[in-house]
Design a protein around this motif. Structure first.
Motif, mmCIF file in Angstrom:
data_model
loop_
_atom_site.group_PDB
_atom_site.id
_atom_site.type_symbol
_atom_site.label_atom_id
_atom_site.label_comp_id
_atom_site.label_asym_id
_atom_site.label_seq_id
_atom_site.Cartn_x
_atom_site.Cartn_y
_atom_site.Cartn_z
ATOM 1 N N THR A 66 45.048 47.200 45.030
ATOM 2 C CA THR A 66 44.388 46.087 45.721
ATOM 3 C C THR A 66 43.818 46.559 47.058
ATOM 4 O OG1 THR A 66 46.297 45.303 46.987
ATOM 5 C CG2 THR A 66 46.121 44.542 44.715
ATOM 6 N N ARG A 67 42.962 45.745 47.645
ATOM 7 C CA ARG A 67 42.273 46.099 48.886
ATOM 8 C C ARG A 67 42.584 45.136 50.009
ATOM 9 N NH1 ARG A 67 36.466 45.136 46.654
ATOM 10 N NH2 ARG A 67 37.741 43.668 45.484
ATOM 11 N N ASP A 68 42.634 45.649 51.212
ATOM 12 C CA ASP A 68 42.580 44.795 52.400
ATOM 13 C C ASP A 68 41.123 44.623 52.793
ATOM 14 O OD1 ASP A 68 45.293 44.350 52.805
ATOM 15 O OD2 ASP A 68 45.545 46.268 53.824
ATOM 16 N N PHE A 69 40.859 43.569 53.542
ATOM 17 C CA PHE A 69 39.525 43.362 54.083
ATOM 18 C C PHE A 69 39.588 43.147 55.584
ATOM 19 C CE2 PHE A 69 39.060 42.293 49.627
ATOM 20 C CZ PHE A 69 37.865 42.913 49.301
ATOM 21 N N TRP A 92 42.171 39.812 38.132
ATOM 22 C CA TRP A 92 43.199 40.853 38.129
ATOM 23 C C TRP A 92 43.380 41.430 36.739
ATOM 24 C CZ3 TRP A 92 46.263 41.777 42.649
ATOM 25 C CH2 TRP A 92 45.957 40.938 43.719
ATOM 26 N N GLN A 94 38.518 36.018 42.633
ATOM 27 C CA GLN A 94 39.221 37.282 42.455
ATOM 28 C C GLN A 94 39.868 37.301 41.073
ATOM 29 O OE1 GLN A 94 42.304 38.067 45.375
ATOM 30 N NE2 GLN A 94 41.810 40.237 45.418
ATOM 31 N N VAL A 98 44.042 31.134 40.831
ATOM 32 C CA VAL A 98 44.066 32.540 40.436
ATOM 33 C C VAL A 98 45.225 32.781 39.453
ATOM 34 C CG1 VAL A 98 45.524 33.351 42.350
ATOM 35 C CG2 VAL A 98 43.817 34.883 41.388
ATOM 36 N N LEU A 131 35.142 42.916 55.576
ATOM 37 C CA LEU A 131 34.874 41.552 55.167
ATOM 38 C C LEU A 131 33.423 41.172 55.448
ATOM 39 C CD1 LEU A 131 36.538 39.405 53.738
ATOM 40 C CD2 LEU A 131 36.357 38.090 55.818
ATOM 41 N N TYR A 184 36.500 41.108 42.674
ATOM 42 C CA TYR A 184 35.892 39.787 42.738
ATOM 43 C C TYR A 184 34.788 39.722 41.706
ATOM 44 C CZ TYR A 184 38.490 38.350 46.803
ATOM 45 O OH TYR A 184 39.504 37.976 47.642
ATOM 46 N N ARG A 229 43.062 47.091 40.502
ATOM 47 C CA ARG A 229 43.745 46.037 39.759
ATOM 48 C C ARG A 229 43.188 44.666 40.102
ATOM 49 N NH1 ARG A 229 49.591 49.036 39.748
ATOM 50 N NH2 ARG A 229 48.900 50.551 38.207
ATOM 51 N N ARG A 281 45.747 23.426 41.821
ATOM 52 C CA ARG A 281 44.586 22.553 41.658
ATOM 53 C C ARG A 281 43.407 23.285 41.033
ATOM 54 N NH1 ARG A 281 43.624 21.631 47.811
ATOM 55 N NH2 ARG A 281 44.559 23.710 47.715
ATOM 56 N N ASP A 282 42.646 22.570 40.240
ATOM 57 C CA ASP A 282 41.308 23.040 39.868
ATOM 58 C C ASP A 282 40.315 22.532 40.900
ATOM 59 O OD1 ASP A 282 41.937 24.395 37.526
ATOM 60 O OD2 ASP A 282 41.949 22.547 36.357
ATOM 61 N N PHE A 283 39.186 23.209 40.954
ATOM 62 C CA PHE A 283 38.108 22.745 41.822
ATOM 63 C C PHE A 283 36.811 22.620 41.033
ATOM 64 C CE2 PHE A 283 41.149 24.531 44.775
ATOM 65 C CZ PHE A 283 41.166 23.583 45.781
ATOM 66 N N ASP A 338 40.611 39.469 55.533
ATOM 67 C CA ASP A 338 41.334 38.973 54.358
ATOM 68 C C ASP A 338 42.256 40.078 53.853
ATOM 69 O OD1 ASP A 338 42.173 37.241 52.373
ATOM 70 O OD2 ASP A 338 40.408 37.467 51.115
ATOM 71 N N ALA A 339 43.193 39.719 53.015
ATOM 72 C CA ALA A 339 44.121 40.671 52.387
ATOM 73 C C ALA A 339 44.409 40.121 51.001
ATOM 74 C CB ALA A 339 45.401 40.793 53.214
ATOM 75 N N PRO A 340 45.007 40.944 50.114
ATOM 76 C CA PRO A 340 45.255 40.448 48.756
ATOM 77 C C PRO A 340 46.236 39.281 48.756
ATOM 78 C CG PRO A 340 45.522 42.834 48.864
ATOM 79 C CD PRO A 340 45.425 42.352 50.269
ATOM 80 N N ARG A 382 31.711 42.264 52.457
ATOM 81 C CA ARG A 382 32.012 41.373 51.331
ATOM 82 C C ARG A 382 31.233 40.068 51.478
ATOM 83 N NH1 ARG A 382 38.094 39.193 50.395
ATOM 84 N NH2 ARG A 382 37.298 37.123 50.889
ATOM 85 N N ASN A 383 31.219 39.539 52.684
ATOM 86 C CA ASN A 383 30.474 38.296 52.913
ATOM 87 C C ASN A 383 28.981 38.480 52.686
ATOM 88 O OD1 ASN A 383 32.666 36.690 53.440
ATOM 89 N ND2 ASN A 383 32.522 36.847 55.672
ATOM 90 N N ASP A 389 35.851 26.292 41.058
ATOM 91 C CA ASP A 389 36.914 27.289 41.183
ATOM 92 C C ASP A 389 38.138 26.772 40.439
ATOM 93 O OD1 ASP A 389 38.207 29.621 41.947
ATOM 94 O OD2 ASP A 389 38.624 28.991 43.984
ATOM 95 N N ALA A 390 39.078 27.645 40.188
ATOM 96 C CA ALA A 390 40.347 27.300 39.532
ATOM 97 C C ALA A 390 41.397 28.211 40.146
ATOM 98 C CB ALA A 390 40.239 27.496 38.018
ATOM 99 N N LEU A 396 34.882 21.082 44.774
ATOM 100 C CA LEU A 396 34.569 22.298 45.512
ATOM 101 C C LEU A 396 33.583 22.008 46.638
ATOM 102 C CD1 LEU A 396 35.620 25.166 45.380
ATOM 103 C CD2 LEU A 396 33.327 25.813 44.738
ATOM 104 N N LEU A 414 47.962 36.382 36.444
ATOM 105 C CA LEU A 414 46.854 36.382 37.386
ATOM 106 C C LEU A 414 45.600 36.471 36.520
ATOM 107 C CD1 LEU A 414 48.313 38.866 40.018
ATOM 108 C CD2 LEU A 414 47.980 36.407 40.292
#
Lengths: 516, 516
Positions: free
Chosen positions: B65-68, B195, B193, B114, B73, B209, B206, A66-68, A111-113, B76-77, B111-112, A73, B163
């Motif tokens: 890539t990263r975990d959060f 890539w 995100q 990834v 997070l 955001y 790789r 989907r697009d947003f 979160d995670a990738p 990031r937030n 948004d669209a 959104l 991606l």
């Protein structure tokens, strides 16, 4: 019930009409219409849009995604706001209890990738995704059918990677990687996009967003009780009540007890769960056939399915005894549900097993009581997932809550808000002539510095009447005009709802913005 | 400067130490440490974590890539909050002007997916990603080097997918797909995100955001001026000033004018931009070599590079004349920057061209004035992207702002907040014995219904002293205790900062929560 006012049927209807008319616009609230019309839309957009240089690219998002655009959104943010934090609602609707579910419950976001190693899912993932257990039981060695639903690919270093189909394996990986670094118990939540390579049917896309809450390090059903409290809180907040939605609850320990009574070997447990999980969708006969194929003698399979018809804890206790683990867990869970005050939402249903192999105890899924939709969300206890990944086990419980079915349900009930009313309110500021553009920029900068949202119109100046229409379409509260017949240093303020109009100095306007 | 207090050097140091100690923990603020130690971490985690059943899975996220986990997070937030909406800061820090940048500017979020079709990037994407223009100029027909940085793969239906490496092509696709459905001008923003399959070097992962803001349908530099206002607002809000960060600004029309004076054919324009963009990283000689390879005679290439040394608009006007489009655009932009009040941030720099081929007018990039980091963000005008996709052109301007370099810069300056202070404050509620668990659940439900954040401890009951330590570690404001020696119907309230303790009835506690 305030929300019902925000989502008149006419709006939803108009959303549906817009979706049918414009193929690229695939609203959150009418996936059905959009999906049915997808291929037609794909063709149409080529025809409508093509013009200048060369063939028009395919303007549709990748199949199953989907697009947003902004109006969609806004709805997504509204939904995620309830999952995560909806403070803006608390402000706009002045509901004192409209705080956020996950944060309200003291959960921390992670979160995670979206891309993970394929091994995270093929090793010991859920059967529903990899079909591995079934394949093993049927004596099939090939892994290819096992990967049927995984959205996998190979990168340039020939790593086998997957777009994550769910969040739980990533959570397990994080917990294992942090070793002893996470103080336990931990209460974590996430909202992330998940991918499955599925056949495209009604309401099934290849991506969806999933809200997860997990409690790590709590062995007792206090964890499940807290998770169910959060889920039912969410439903209440978006306007659904226990008459609309129920939560089926059972325990895998029940099935386990029944299977051991029937003499079924431990190894067959996971694939039997997957077969039993189909009871709602398939006929009793076809499930019986699957159980036989898994090696259960017909009488045992019949007895098993009969026992799964039990619809009260008392019947269950009569069959297994009060001291059976399944009975004790479910009794304790019901007692806590009573204390929290959400017992009306719960329904004991022995056939509830969930499709993922890693569950070990209580399992649950929320459903639309009117009956037409798939499960809204589901979860349970998974105490042995970490050892499946080679680590030390930790008691865990959690749920996944997708954005697809809930939106269908809210749309059906007229509970989705009007995307137009979800726009953040703001001042719309415009110069009436090119000479006032600098003054308009300066005023915009000052209003924003005072914390006032301000949409500065950047197009060439137009007439005041045209600007008022445009400001209303942008969801503006006030239109601020400079230049033209407005004296330098002054600004004309039109309140768009009341059509009131006044002229004041820029200083007076800024003074009032700073006070507000 | 309030922020400086929140991020003491000791904290950042401790974050770095933790990152080095625990390989899976890769804080947002010290990617350098984490990346340098990545392979060591990969080995270590296998050793430390392995235990129960079988070999431990690789607990690292996919390479690059990263975990959060929650503490990352939160950071990031915090960052995305400034990109998008930071209302929680307004509440916590009581800064009246701490509203959100994108929404503050009246932009709407979109948004669209990834995952996009590869064709969206190989058709006419930016040279930096596909290298296509260069390949064409060098007479190479193969597309394979062109895809060097695209994170592409093939799905099960043999679709070539990628991606997304950036957001702008998706925005163009959305705009084309919506045909006439978007009222123009439109001001849209997104945080998503992105890539790229890159060699792993310092600060290059790789995935990253990216915050994008785009103005669609405005031909004049009012659009660029508004975008630069938003960027400089963001910098100010996170504690950076014009002495820390500058924004280099130029126009592709300048290069275009210089090239046409040098007799360079129009077709060579895009690859020349890519070559010139390397001036900062490569030597003048190597760029000269590239320009010659592109067919520029050496004297013309020399003249071009000399002209790019211009450092004032007056010098530029002397060379090209006041009526040259590049000069008029940049003069108008500077006048607006003066009106907004951010002119101190801007630096005219003729060598600024940006690496993407689709820019057509003003281009800009923000840089650390201390000089050690890559560009912080960049953007410009791209009026012909839609026709490259086969649609009708629309004037567009926008920027991309990644989360990597800004976090490095903020960490260097001690401007990243303490993740511990970013935790949402809450009550921590615990039963002192198992018998009080129901009462605790009921109180938690009531507090949450009153909008009060409440972390109900789910583990078996412990002593009050242990619970107070745990509540403090969880960032709790108050510890609420029930059961044990506390009379039924009463609750012991410990304020964790002051160690004050009082006992009150549950009713009194709830009454005070509802009033608050």
């Amino acid at each position: 019930m305030l929300l019902r006012c925000c989502a008149p049927a006419a709006l939803l209807q108009s959303l549906r009409v817009r979706a049918a008319a414009r193929s690229a616009l695939r609203p959150l609230c009418c996936s059905r219409t959009a999906e049915a019309g997808e291929d037609a839309g794909r063709v149409a957009s080529r025809v409508v849009g093509g013009s200048a240089g060369g063939e028009l690219i395919d303007t549709q998002p990748v199949r199953g995604t989907r697009d947003f655009p902004p109006e969609e959104l806004r709805l997504r943010n509204w939904l995620f706001g309830h999952f995560r934090e909806a403070r803006w609602r608390a402000r706009r609707l002045r509901r004192p209890h409209a705080a956020q579910v996950s944060l309200l419950y003291g959960f921390e976001e992670w979160d995670a990738p979206v891309v993970e190693s394929e091994a995270l899912y093929t090793r010991k993932g859920g059967e529903e995704i990899t079909g591995q257990a079934r394949a093993e039981c049927q004596g099939l060695c090939s892994l290819s059918p096992a990967r049927a639903q995984l959205y996998s690919f190979q990168d340039k270093s020939e790593r086998r990677l997957s777009l994550r189909p769910e969040l739980t394996p990533s959570l397990a990986r994080l917990l294992l990687g942090r070793c002893k670094g996470t103080p336990l118990p931990a209460k974590w939540f996430a909202v992330g996009q998940c991918w499955r390579y599925e056949r495209m049917t009604r309401g099934r896309r290849r991506e969806h967003y999933q809200w997860n809450m997990d409690v790590v390090g709590v062995a007792g059903v206090a964890a499940e009780a807290e998770l169910l409290a959060a889920i039912t809180s969410f439903f209440s907040r978006v306007g659904l009540c226990a008459a609309d939605v129920g939560v089926r609850v059972s325990s895998r320990k029940l099935l386990s007890a029944l299977l051991s009574r029937a003499g079924v070997p431990e190894a067959a447990f996971a694939p039997v769960c997957v077969a039993v999980d189909k009871l709602e969708k398939s006929s009793r006969e076809s499930v019986l056939g699957e159980l036989e194929a898994l090696g259960l003698p017909q009488p045992a399979a019949q007895q098993l399915l009969d026992a799964l018809q039990l619809r009260s804890l008392d019947q269950l206790a009569a069959l297994l005894g009060e001291e059976a683990e399944a009975v004790r867990d479910l009794r304790a869970l019901w007692a806590l549900a009573n204390a929290y005050g959400y017992q009306d939402w719960l329904v004991f249903d022995a056939t509830t097993v969930r499709g993922l192999s890693y569950y070990t105890g209580v399992v649950f899924e929320a459903f639309d009581r009117a009956g037409s939709l798939r499960a809204i969300c589901g979860g349970g206890r998974y105490d042995r997932l970490l050892s499946a990944y080679g680590g030390e086990d930790l008691p865990c419980a959690g749920f996944g809550f997708g954005d697809a079915v809930i939106v269908e349900l809210l749309a059906e009930r007229g509970l989705l808000p009007d995307p137009g009313r979800l726009r953040a309110p703001c001042d719309v500021l415009a110069p009436l002539d090119e000479g006032a553009r600098g003054a308009a920029a300066a005023l915009a900068a000052a209003l924003r510095a005072a914390g006032r949202r301000c949409d500065l119109l950047l197009e060439p100046p137009r007439k005041a009447k045209t600007l008022a229409k445009r400001a209303a379409a942008l969801g503006g509260e006030r239109l601020l005009l400079l230049g033209g017949e407005v004296a330098p240093g002054s600004v004309r303020v039109k309140t768009l709802a009341s059509f009131e109009e006044t002229t004041m100095t820029v200083e007076a306007l800024l003074a009032s913005a700073t006070q507000a």
